[in-house]
Enzyme design. Structure first.
Site, PDB file in Angstrom:
ATOM      1  CE  LYS A   1      65.664  13.610  41.798  1.00  0.00           C
ATOM      2  NZ  LYS A   1      65.311  14.001  40.442  1.00  0.00           N
TER       3      LYS A   1
ATOM      4  CD  GLN B   1      68.317  17.449  39.501  1.00  0.00           C
ATOM      5  OE1 GLN B   1      69.233  17.742  40.269  1.00  0.00           O
ATOM      6  NE2 GLN B   1      67.860  16.224  39.375  1.00  0.00           N
TER       7      GLN B   1
ATOM      8  CG  HIS C   1      62.972  14.041  34.496  1.00  0.00           C
ATOM      9  ND1 HIS C   1      61.975  13.100  34.633  1.00  0.00           N
ATOM     10  CD2 HIS C   1      64.025  13.573  35.221  1.00  0.00           C
ATOM     11  CE1 HIS C   1      62.409  12.119  35.411  1.00  0.00           C
ATOM     12  NE2 HIS C   1      63.650  12.386  35.779  1.00  0.00           N
TER      13      HIS C   1
ATOM     14  CB  CYS D   1      64.581  10.507  32.970  1.00  0.00           C
ATOM     15  SG  CYS D   1      64.534   9.063  34.008  1.00  0.00           S
TER      16      CYS D   1
ATOM     17  CG  ASP E   1      60.974  19.421  37.014  1.00  0.00           C
ATOM     18  OD1 ASP E   1      61.377  19.458  38.185  1.00  0.00           O
ATOM     19  OD2 ASP E   1      61.106  18.437  36.267  1.00  0.00           O
TER      20      ASP E   1
HETATM   21  C1  LIG Z   1      64.226  13.672  39.667  1.00  0.00           C
HETATM   22  C2  LIG Z   1      63.537  14.585  38.719  1.00  0.00           C
HETATM   23  C3  LIG Z   1      62.180  14.413  38.407  1.00  0.00           C
HETATM   24  C4  LIG Z   1      61.365  13.270  38.932  1.00  0.00           C
HETATM   25  O1  LIG Z   1      61.249  13.298  40.310  1.00  0.00           O
HETATM   26  P1  LIG Z   1      60.505  12.102  41.079  1.00  0.00           P
HETATM   27  O2  LIG Z   1      60.860  12.312  42.509  1.00  0.00           O
HETATM   28  O3  LIG Z   1      61.106  10.824  40.525  1.00  0.00           O
HETATM   29  O4  LIG Z   1      59.064  12.212  40.779  1.00  0.00           O
HETATM   30  C5  LIG Z   1      61.603  15.334  37.563  1.00  0.00           C
HETATM   31  N1  LIG Z   1      62.298  16.360  37.043  1.00  0.00           N
HETATM   32  C6  LIG Z   1      63.607  16.546  37.322  1.00  0.00           C
HETATM   33  C7  LIG Z   1      64.328  17.708  36.726  1.00  0.00           C
HETATM   34  C8  LIG Z   1      64.260  15.662  38.160  1.00  0.00           C
HETATM   35  O5  LIG Z   1      65.558  15.851  38.439  1.00  0.00           O
END
Ligand SMILES: *Cc1c(COP(=O)(O)O)cnc(C)c1O
Length: 407
Positions: free
Chosen positions: A227, A204, A124, A365, A201
């Site tokens: 999320k 998801q 992302h 993104c 990260d």
């Molecule tokens: C949504 C997302 C982000 C960004 O999250 P924010 O809440 O907008 O800071 C980063 N990495 C992944 C994989 C995402 O799905």
């Protein structure tokens, strides 16, 4: 809980699911962008402002003490859920993006020219840009783990990239654009054999299956509350205590200090050192309620049900002529990215939006992935445990209508 048997009562927990769009019942399939919030989370926010509102960690008075207690209990909930060693390892931020920037900032002083950072090609943008900024500041260079047609990382190439120069590796647990689940345990293990630190990260991953940071041995694990059915504006940063102790603070302000004089300030202990100013107290507490809610359903049940949805939707979508799915790994979760012939994703997205179906179109993104496939974007549908099989049928019918209109 058997989700299939209880799907109607689960859906009733989410008031927004009864919204109409142009006379059609909303079909919400954009959960990878943000998930919807159940009544218990919405009620928690209103309850906070009705009954608890005060500033935490400061007051001697009743409300402040009560709010502080619940805020810190919430930290404990996340510690327990992730199997972290201590609540000092849980920092509340405003989101995944904020957490990554905080971590990148922590390497400002220790990284130097000649050092290397490894990033995956499935990231992302929020997991690319802060590291590019760090490289510009420090003179370190960035290497990118390549991907294959299935949307998986090339692990041989990754192993070849690792060396004593590698200081940081950052990879997402699940790709938001393709749904690929990356083999992060292997990635972390190999990085550690070169003493590199690893940031995962998990934005998801947390909504879809159980994550144990101790078992993974991740140095940093970041995700956002919105999320997994929580409110926007809350992020969780897990980091090993020893690393956070060495890190410089990210922002200066109240609450993160021990003693302040005009000559010198000493910083507060963890976790307060990284939580300057008044945090999103209502949001943090509501995020804990969201975590309780998904744990009440059970992440194993969620995974099983969503795998069924994913496989049903994949089969159904494949009946549409010229539909091409991007991201075909065996290890996938809750996301399907696709195009139909050479019709622009946006045109299809707009038509099905008129029919009440919410999907994402564009580069999600994750422009480098689109560049790899040489396409401007895709249509992405992404599931949550409150979606049902009927909604997938509606999606496929709507897509067939859109194709007829556009060709
Ligand atoms: C949504 C997302 C982000 C960004 O999250 P924010 O809440 O907008 O800071 C980063 N990495 C992944 C994989 C995402 O799905």
């Amino acid at each position: 809980m058997d989700i299939k048997k209880n799907i109607d009562s689960i859906r009733n927990d989410f008031p927004i699911l009864s919204t109409s769009v142009n006379g059609n019942k909303l079909v919400y399939l954009d959960n990878a962008a943000t998930s919807q919030t159940p009544n218990c989370v919405i009620d928690s926010i209103s309850d906070y402002y009705k009954n608890l509102n005060s500033n935490i960690h400061r007051g001697v008075h009743f409300l402040s003490q009560k709010a502080t207690e619940i805020y810190e209990e919430t930290r404990f909930k996340f510690k327990k859920h992730l199997n972290a060693n201590s609540t000092k390892e849980i920092i509340f931020t405003s989101g995944t993006t904020h957490s990554i920037n905080l971590v990148a900032n922590g390497f400002n002083n220790s990284l130097k020219a000649g050092d290397e950072i490894i990033v995956s090609s499935l990231e992302h943008h929020s997991n690319i840009v802060p590291w590019q900024m760090l490289c510009e500041k420090t003179g370190a260079t960035m290497k990118v783990i390549p991907m294959n047609q299935e949307g998986e990382l090339n692990l041989n190439a990754y192993e070849d990239m690792l060396s004593k120069k590698t200081k940081i590796v950052f990879v997402n647990h699940v790709s938001n654009a393709l749904g690929t689940v990356n083999p992060i345990k292997f990635i972390i293990d190999r990085a550690h054999s070169f003493s590199a630190k690893v940031l995962i990260d998990g934005a998801q991953a947390i909504p879809h299956f159980k994550v144990d940071v101790n078992d993974l041995n991740a140095d940093f694990y970041v995700f956002s509350a919105h999320k997994f059915c929580g409110p926007t504006g809350v992020g969780i940063l897990y980091a090993k205590q020893s690393i956070l102790e060495d890190f410089p603070p990210y922002q200066g302000g109240g609450e993160m200090i021990d003693e302040v004089t005009f000559e010198k300030t000493t910083y507060a202990d963890l976790p307060n050192k990284f939580e300057p100013g008044t945090p999103n107290i209502a949001g943090v507490i509501a995020s804990g309620i969201a975590l309780d809610y998904i744990n009440g359903i059970g992440l194993d049940n969620i995974k099983k049900y969503e795998d069924e949805l994913l496989s049903y939707a994949t089969q159904k979508l494949k009946t549409i002529n010229n539909l091409k799915i991007y991201g075909t790994s065996q290890n996938k979760t809750s996301v399907i990215s696709f195009n139909i012939g050479d019709i622009h994703a946006y045109d299809i997205g707009s038509i099905i939006d008129n029919l009440g179906i919410a999907v994402r179109t564009g580069h999600h993104c994750a422009q480098p992935i689109m560049d790899y496939y040489n396409i401007p974007g895709t249509i992405r549908v992404s599931f949550c445990f409150y979606n049902n099989f009927d909604e997938i049928d509606k999606l496929v019918n709507a897509l067939n209508r859109a194709v007829k209109m556009l060709s």
